[in-house]
Scaffold this motif. Structure first.
Motif, PDB file in Angstrom:
ATOM      1  N   VAL A  51       0.841  -0.940  -0.171  1.00 40.74           N
ATOM      2  CA  VAL A  51       0.261  -0.399   0.092  1.00 40.74           C
ATOM      3  C   VAL A  51       0.865   1.000   0.167  1.00 40.74           C
ATOM      4  N   LYS A  52       0.122   2.263  -0.606  1.00 45.76           N
ATOM      5  CA  LYS A  52       0.947   3.555   0.433  1.00 45.76           C
ATOM      6  C   LYS A  52       0.772   4.173   1.007  1.00 45.76           C
ATOM      7  N   VAL A  53       1.581   5.180   1.955  1.00 46.04           N
ATOM      8  CA  VAL A  53       1.450   5.273   3.229  1.00 46.04           C
ATOM      9  C   VAL A  53       2.090   7.177   2.605  1.00 46.04           C
ATOM     10  N   THR A  54       1.235   7.866   3.812  1.00 42.29           N
ATOM     11  CA  THR A  54       1.570   9.207   3.227  1.00 42.29           C
ATOM     12  C   THR A  54       1.999   9.948   4.370  1.00 42.29           C
ATOM     13  N   ALA A  55       1.733   9.195   5.938  1.00 37.80           N
ATOM     14  CA  ALA A  55       2.130   9.711   6.881  1.00 37.80           C
ATOM     15  C   ALA A  55       2.771   8.564   7.895  1.00 37.80           C
ATOM     16  N   VAL A  56       3.155   9.007   9.161  1.00 40.58           N
ATOM     17  CA  VAL A  56       3.498   8.101  10.507  1.00 40.58           C
ATOM     18  C   VAL A  56       3.693   9.316  11.024  1.00 40.58           C
ATOM     19  N   ASN A  57       2.293   8.384  12.219  1.00 40.90           N
ATOM     20  CA  ASN A  57       3.617   8.983  13.805  1.00 40.90           C
ATOM     21  C   ASN A  57       3.329   7.661  14.690  1.00 40.90           C
ATOM     22  N   THR A  58       4.113   8.338  15.311  1.00 46.40           N
ATOM     23  CA  THR A  58       4.392   7.615  16.883  1.00 46.40           C
ATOM     24  C   THR A  58       4.380   8.086  18.267  1.00 46.40           C
ATOM     25  N   LEU A  59       4.423   7.258  19.029  1.00 41.44           N
ATOM     26  CA  LEU A  59       4.141   7.419  20.208  1.00 41.44           C
ATOM     27  C   LEU A  59       4.979   6.240  21.175  1.00 41.44           C
ATOM     28  N   VAL A  60       4.866   6.317  22.448  1.00 38.56           N
ATOM     29  CA  VAL A  60       5.683   5.692  22.943  1.00 38.56           C
ATOM     30  C   VAL A  60       4.852   5.188  24.316  1.00 38.56           C
ATOM     31  N   ARG A  61       3.743   4.595  24.682  1.00 41.73           N
ATOM     32  CA  ARG A  61       3.552   4.154  25.956  1.00 41.73           C
ATOM     33  C   ARG A  61       3.879   3.627  26.982  1.00 41.73           C
ATOM     34  N   LYS A  62       4.653   4.592  28.007  1.00 42.56           N
ATOM     35  CA  LYS A  62       5.428   3.685  29.271  1.00 42.56           C
ATOM     36  C   LYS A  62       4.447   3.030  29.318  1.00 42.56           C
ATOM     37  N   GLY A  63       5.417   1.465  30.106  1.00 40.52           N
ATOM     38  CA  GLY A  63       4.767   0.467  30.800  1.00 40.52           C
ATOM     39  C   GLY A  63       4.534   1.051  32.025  1.00 40.52           C
ATOM     40  N   LYS A  64       3.199   0.301  32.529  1.00 42.68           N
ATOM     41  CA  LYS A  64       2.583   0.609  33.892  1.00 42.68           C
ATOM     42  C   LYS A  64       3.506  -0.264  35.074  1.00 42.68           C
ATOM     43  N   THR A  65       2.518   0.474  36.078  1.00 40.93           N
ATOM     44  CA  THR A  65       3.353  -0.610  37.080  1.00 40.93           C
ATOM     45  C   THR A  65       1.969  -1.291  37.711  1.00 40.93           C
ATOM     46  N   LYS A  66       2.353  -2.614  37.605  1.00 41.22           N
ATOM     47  CA  LYS A  66       0.889  -3.501  38.166  1.00 41.22           C
ATOM     48  C   LYS A  66       1.116  -4.118  39.697  1.00 41.22           C
ATOM     49  N   ARG A  67       0.085  -4.813  40.289  1.00 40.40           N
ATOM     50  CA  ARG A  67       0.447  -5.357  41.183  1.00 40.40           C
ATOM     51  C   ARG A  67      -0.837  -6.796  41.180  1.00 40.40           C
ATOM     52  N   PHE A  68      -0.188  -7.435  41.937  1.00 44.32           N
ATOM     53  CA  PHE A  68      -0.943  -8.897  41.409  1.00 44.32           C
ATOM     54  C   PHE A  68      -0.656  -9.787  42.393  1.00 44.32           C
ATOM     55  N   ARG A  69      -1.938  -9.881  43.741  1.00 41.98           N
ATOM     56  CA  ARG A  69      -1.505  -9.911  44.680  1.00 41.98           C
ATOM     57  C   ARG A  69      -0.631  -9.580  45.696  1.00 41.98           C
ATOM     58  N   ASN A  70       0.506 -10.026  46.359  1.00 40.24           N
ATOM     59  CA  ASN A  70       1.744  -9.614  46.932  1.00 40.24           C
ATOM     60  C   ASN A  70       2.714  -9.161  46.005  1.00 40.24           C
ATOM     61  N   THR A  71       2.851  -9.357  44.727  1.00 41.78           N
ATOM     62  CA  THR A  71       3.690  -8.911  43.932  1.00 41.78           C
ATOM     63  C   THR A  71       3.693  -7.919  42.912  1.00 41.78           C
ATOM     64  N   LEU A  72       5.063  -7.038  43.063  1.00 42.55           N
ATOM     65  CA  LEU A  72       5.145  -5.629  41.765  1.00 42.55           C
ATOM     66  C   LEU A  72       5.334  -6.501  40.966  1.00 42.55           C
ATOM     67  N   GLY A  73       5.095  -5.578  39.659  1.00 49.77           N
ATOM     68  CA  GLY A  73       5.846  -6.221  38.193  1.00 49.77           C
ATOM     69  C   GLY A  73       5.508  -4.729  37.344  1.00 49.77           C
ATOM     70  N   LYS A  74       6.137  -4.247  36.219  1.00 45.05           N
ATOM     71  CA  LYS A  74       6.296  -3.641  35.471  1.00 45.05           C
ATOM     72  C   LYS A  74       5.151  -4.139  34.093  1.00 45.05           C
ATOM     73  N   GLN A  75       5.214  -3.840  33.148  1.00 46.57           N
ATOM     74  CA  GLN A  75       4.887  -3.593  31.646  1.00 46.57           C
ATOM     75  C   GLN A  75       5.088  -3.101  30.911  1.00 46.57           C
ATOM     76  N   GLN A  76       6.320  -3.552  29.945  1.00 50.30           N
ATOM     77  CA  GLN A  76       7.152  -3.298  28.957  1.00 50.30           C
ATOM     78  C   GLN A  76       6.622  -1.552  27.871  1.00 50.30           C
ATOM     79  N   ASP A  77       7.720  -0.950  27.972  1.00 50.63           N
ATOM     80  CA  ASP A  77       7.105   0.034  27.210  1.00 50.63           C
ATOM     81  C   ASP A  77       6.477  -0.601  26.013  1.00 50.63           C
ATOM     82  N   VAL A  78       5.488   0.089  25.516  1.00 47.60           N
ATOM     83  CA  VAL A  78       5.552  -0.083  23.834  1.00 47.60           C
ATOM     84  C   VAL A  78       5.279   1.088  22.642  1.00 47.60           C
ATOM     85  N   LYS A  79       5.697   0.958  21.660  1.00 45.42           N
ATOM     86  CA  LYS A  79       6.151   2.199  20.461  1.00 45.42           C
ATOM     87  C   LYS A  79       4.793   1.741  19.909  1.00 45.42           C
ATOM     88  N   LYS A  80       4.101   2.581  19.351  1.00 44.65           N
ATOM     89  CA  LYS A  80       2.497   2.583  18.574  1.00 44.65           C
ATOM     90  C   LYS A  80       2.905   3.234  18.011  1.00 44.65           C
TER      91      LYS A  80
END
Length: 97
Positions: A51-80
């Motif tokens: 296909v023919k692309v006219t524009a590309v816009n990017t963003l980086v979503r920073k990973g959130k800190t999540k808690r599952f029971r007593n364990t802390l975890g961090k989601q990965q950063d995602v570039k869209k």
């Protein structure tokens, strides 16, 4: 610029309610590699989907800190990337490559 292949640049399409709404405006949303630049993303989409692309816009979503029971975890950063297609071009991301 980094040395990424087309299949390495695009990780997966984003299929959410918001991404289906922007598809009405001839736009498609992809998760991409964090090191990918806008020209690399444009070249990858044009080469993989034909296909023919006219524009590309990017963003980086920073990973959130999540808690599952007593364990802390961090989601990965995602570039869209929001890719705008030329008029008359369509892209169905639900079908595979």
């Amino acid at each position: 610029m980094t040395d990424l292949r087309h299949y390495d640049v695009i990780v997966k399409p984003v299929i959410t309610e918001k991404s289906t709404l922007v598809s009405e405006n001839n736009q498609v949303v992809f998760n991409v590699d964090k090191a990918a630049s806008k020209p690399e993303i444009k070249a990858a989409v044009e080469a993989l989907f034909g296909v023919k692309v006219t524009a590309v816009n990017t963003l980086v979503r920073k990973g959130k800190t999540k808690r599952f029971r007593n364990t802390l975890g961090k989601q990965q950063d995602v570039k869209k990337a929001v890719v705008t297609l030329a008029e008359g071009q369509t892209l169905d991301v639900t079908t595979g490559l």
